[in-house]
Design an enzyme around this catalytic site. Structure first.
Site, mmCIF file in Angstrom:
data_model
loop_
_atom_site.group_PDB
_atom_site.id
_atom_site.type_symbol
_atom_site.label_atom_id
_atom_site.label_comp_id
_atom_site.label_asym_id
_atom_site.label_seq_id
_atom_site.Cartn_x
_atom_site.Cartn_y
_atom_site.Cartn_z
ATOM 1 N N ASN A 207 0.812 -1.223 0.000
ATOM 2 C CA ASN A 207 0.000 0.000 0.000
ATOM 3 C C ASN A 207 0.849 1.279 0.000
ATOM 4 O O ASN A 207 0.319 2.365 0.150
ATOM 5 C CB ASN A 207 -0.993 -0.011 1.163
ATOM 6 C CG ASN A 207 -0.305 -0.091 2.520
ATOM 7 O OD1 ASN A 207 0.929 -0.105 2.603
ATOM 8 N ND2 ASN A 207 -1.092 -0.154 3.572
ATOM 9 N N GLU A 211 1.720 10.040 -4.513
ATOM 10 C CA GLU A 211 0.538 10.495 -5.245
ATOM 11 C C GLU A 211 0.597 11.997 -5.496
ATOM 12 O O GLU A 211 0.902 12.768 -4.583
ATOM 13 C CB GLU A 211 -0.697 10.145 -4.399
ATOM 14 C CG GLU A 211 -2.023 10.359 -5.098
ATOM 15 C CD GLU A 211 -3.185 9.763 -4.274
ATOM 16 O OE1 GLU A 211 -3.277 8.527 -4.161
ATOM 17 O OE2 GLU A 211 -3.977 10.555 -3.751
ATOM 18 N N MET A 385 -6.727 5.091 -4.195
ATOM 19 C CA MET A 385 -6.205 5.835 -5.333
ATOM 20 C C MET A 385 -7.272 6.311 -6.319
ATOM 21 O O MET A 385 -6.943 6.965 -7.301
ATOM 22 C CB MET A 385 -5.116 5.040 -6.036
ATOM 23 C CG MET A 385 -5.530 3.695 -6.528
ATOM 24 S SD MET A 385 -4.016 2.811 -7.000
ATOM 25 C CE MET A 385 -4.721 1.258 -7.488
ATOM 26 N N HIS A 408 -5.786 6.479 10.438
ATOM 27 C CA HIS A 408 -4.585 6.652 9.596
ATOM 28 C C HIS A 408 -4.871 6.481 8.115
ATOM 29 O O HIS A 408 -3.981 6.669 7.294
ATOM 30 C CB HIS A 408 -3.480 5.712 10.030
ATOM 31 C CG HIS A 408 -3.539 4.325 9.426
ATOM 32 N ND1 HIS A 408 -4.662 3.544 9.449
ATOM 33 C CD2 HIS A 408 -2.592 3.603 8.779
ATOM 34 C CE1 HIS A 408 -4.404 2.405 8.847
ATOM 35 N NE2 HIS A 408 -3.166 2.396 8.430
#
Lengths: 485, 141
Positions: A207, A211, A385, A408
């Protein structure tokens, strides 16, 4: 292997649920879960609530075994689990931190707008993918000599900045200034150093991601101004941790603690909860070692950000300073730290385990950088995403209720195998591309495993921490381009 | 319970569960290793080009299997070494000795799989039944 929760769960209000201490005789405190009814529908399907109850067995646990709304089944602690321990009577558990010690996220702003970035987005994502080592077994160009290993361990981000991979201001905007005191390289095995040596400045897989995002909505203009963002602006988010270095430290110390437990008369319901008294030889050694790993992870994210700035410079032919690429903040979400709280009317230091949970300190807290002190600590919550990520700010309520901690991320809802099955015959990349999101990854299944549907909707998760008053929404970002390992 | 490869993966929300089986401990250890390699490098064709000796001791069969899988992870993390064949001559409940043949990961020929962070103790079991051995392992990925 998924076993649904059949134990008691008492509703306190719309965002709080309790597993009573009476559920299991070994529980020393109740379980407290922050979640909505909608999220609970999935939470009860796996073993995460049993894990909340298991954590409540640990000696010296204070108030409650806590779980955040992104809770899901982990190993030992649930992911999204929080436990504060009394330093005199309590234990420290590597299972409460995880293998990826100081896995965390950082968010960097830019002064570029979506309109400026869009025409070069593909070039940017391709260039990031080529420059930033990602994927299983990839090593990086930023190496440290074995003799410098103890400097990385002792100095964290400071070491990276001293090597030219960033500036002093980056340290101001990193949790604990990117360096925990008390790191003891003597407690780190040769194997850990060997595993970590080629992995500084590498993203990893699973993960972990980098980005490029657009700020879509601002909920709190004052806080957003303080953090330096406005709608339409481009941000960069990085999610990575301590790589093989931290994984090996976790493994080494689990072994030590598992052997030491009978000597201290400690019994735990799951071997992954192996632990030792904080005030013991084994406890001190583990603390000395995880601080090394935490510092390694901060150095790693600092190096990754530096690489990303370099890519932006090449693509947009301007210096990163001219593009306003300053670090908003960096948070750890797998960590154990000593912090002070008001408990039963008095000030007390406790050791807070955060396993997939983020520190969220309120306005005025001395550990918050001066420029954010009036608005609270920036809290970075990545989503999946295809949907959103959030920037929040800490509040006073979290200090009273959750040891200054919130969620989180979005939290997985689908196993990796299930996600791959769901993606059979489809191209997740093409589906995302139709939404205007460019995704690049190395593994054949990596993107399928990480598809948006594998996660809870981060909007639902953030709604809980915002609604419960643990943190307040500041801004929401949407993905433009993603690189994955 | 496992298919003819000697291992299978089971559902876990965040991580990867694996069940492995074998007629002997040596076979169980080889099958569990194959499962790990399938995670890391998927169905890559790995050549048995390089031979490495392995010798491990542990307090129990469970600790030994964990040490074995952790050793292979360490080899991959440090040298990108991927095992293909296992000649485990002597595997007892507390000691293992033998050879592993494989080669280093080559991005041109091999497939990127999942990074495995650790071999967790959560629900870790090695059991002897029906004349064979089975193991239950959850990897942190």
């Amino acid at each position: 292997m998924r076993q649904a929760w059949e134990g008691p769960l008492e509703k306190i209000d719309d965002y709080r649920w309790r597993i009573p201490q009476s559920y299991d005789r070994g529980m020393r405190v109740p379980g407290l879960i922050f979640a909505s009814e909608k999220l609970l529908k999935d939470i009860v399907k796996d073993q995460s609530l049993q894990q909340v109850a298991n954590v409540a067995h640990l000696p010296g646990i204070v108030n409650a075994s806590l779980a955040m709304p992104d809770i899901h089944w982990g190993y030992g602690f649930p992911i999204g689990g929080v436990a504060a321990m009394d330093p005199e009577t309590g234990v420290i558990s590597p299972g409460g931190v995880g293998y990826d010690i100081n896995c965390g996220v950082r968010l960097m702003k830019t002064d570029l707008t979506v309109e400026e970035v869009q025409p070069k987005l593909r070039e940017l994502v391709v260039s990031l993918f080529r420059t930033i080592p990602c994927g299983v077994g990839m090593s990086g160009d930023i190496r440290f000599a074995k003799r410098d290993a103890s400097k990385v361990m002792a100095q964290g981000s400071r070491w990276a900045v001293a090597q030219g991979h960033g500036v002093q201001a980056d340290l101001e905007h990193t949790e604990s200034h990117g360096c925990l005191e008390g790191a003891d390289p003597e407690q780190v095995s040769e194997r850990a150093v060997t595993r970590g040596q080629s992995q500084l400045g590498t993203l990893g897989s699973g993960n972990h991601f980098l980005e490029v995002q657009a700020v879509e909505t601002v909920f709190d203009e004052g806080a957003a101004n303080a953090f330096g963002i406005a709608p339409g602006q481009v941000t960069v988010m990085i999610h990575s941790g301590s790589r093989g270095f931290g994984y090996q430290i976790c493994d080494d110390h689990l072994e030590v603690m598992e052997r030491a437990m009978p000597r201290y008369g400690i019994r735990v319901p799951d071997r992954q909860l192996a632990c030792a008294p904080i005030d013991s030889e084994e406890g001190r050694r583990y603390l000395g070692a995880i601080r090394c790993a935490a510092n390694f992870a901060w150095a790693n994210r600092q190096c990754l950000m530096h690489l990303a700035r370099g890519v932006f410079e090449r693509v947009f032919e301007r210096s990163w300073e001219e593009m306003g690429m300053s670090l908003i903040y960096d948070v750890a979400h797998n960590i154990a730290k000593f912090e002070r709280y008001t408990l039963n009317g008095g000030e007390k230091t406790v050791c807070v385990h955060r396993k997939g949970a983020t520190r969220a300190f309120p306005p005025g807290h001395p550990e918050i950088p001066a420029d954010y002190r009036e608005v609270g600590q920036p809290v970075i919550i990545p989503g999946d995403m295809g949907r959103h990520s959030y920037l929040l700010a800490g509040t006073e309520s979290a200090m009273r209720e959750s040891f200054g901690t919130v969620c989180h991320g979005a939290g997985r809802v689908m196993s990796r195998t299930q996600a791959v099955k769901e993606a059979a015959g489809r191209s997740i990349e093409q589906e995302l591309e139709r939404q205007g999101i460019i995704v690049m990854g190395r593994g054949r299944h990596g993107i399928a495993e990480e598809q948006p549907a594998a996660y809870k909707d981060v909007n639902d998760v953030v709604q809980v921490v915002h609604g419960a008053g643990l943190a307040k929404r500041v801004a929401r970002m949407r993905p433009l381009g993603v690189i994955k390992g | 319970m496992t298919d003819d490869t000697g291992y299978e993966f089971f559902e876990h929300t965040a991580d990867v569960g694996m069940r492995a089986s074998g007629g002997s401990l040596a076979e169980l250890f080889a099958h569990a290793a194959r499962g790990l390699v399938a995670l890391v490098a998927e169905d890559s064709a790995i050549r048995p080009a390089e031979t490495r000796a392995v010798r491990l001791r542990a307090a129990s069969v469970e600790a030994l299997l964990r040490a074995w899988l952790s050793e292979l992870l360490m080899w991959f993390d440090t040298d990108r070494f991927l095992p293909a064949e296992y000649a485990l001559g002597a595997v007892s409940a507390t000691a293992l000795e033998g050879e592993v043949r494989g080669e280093r990961f080559d991005p041109a020929r091999h497939t990127y799989g999942t990074e495995v962070k650790g071999v967790t103790r959560h629900q870790f079991r090695v059991e002897q039944r029906d004349g064979g051995w089975t193991a239950n392992v959850i990897f942190d990925v």
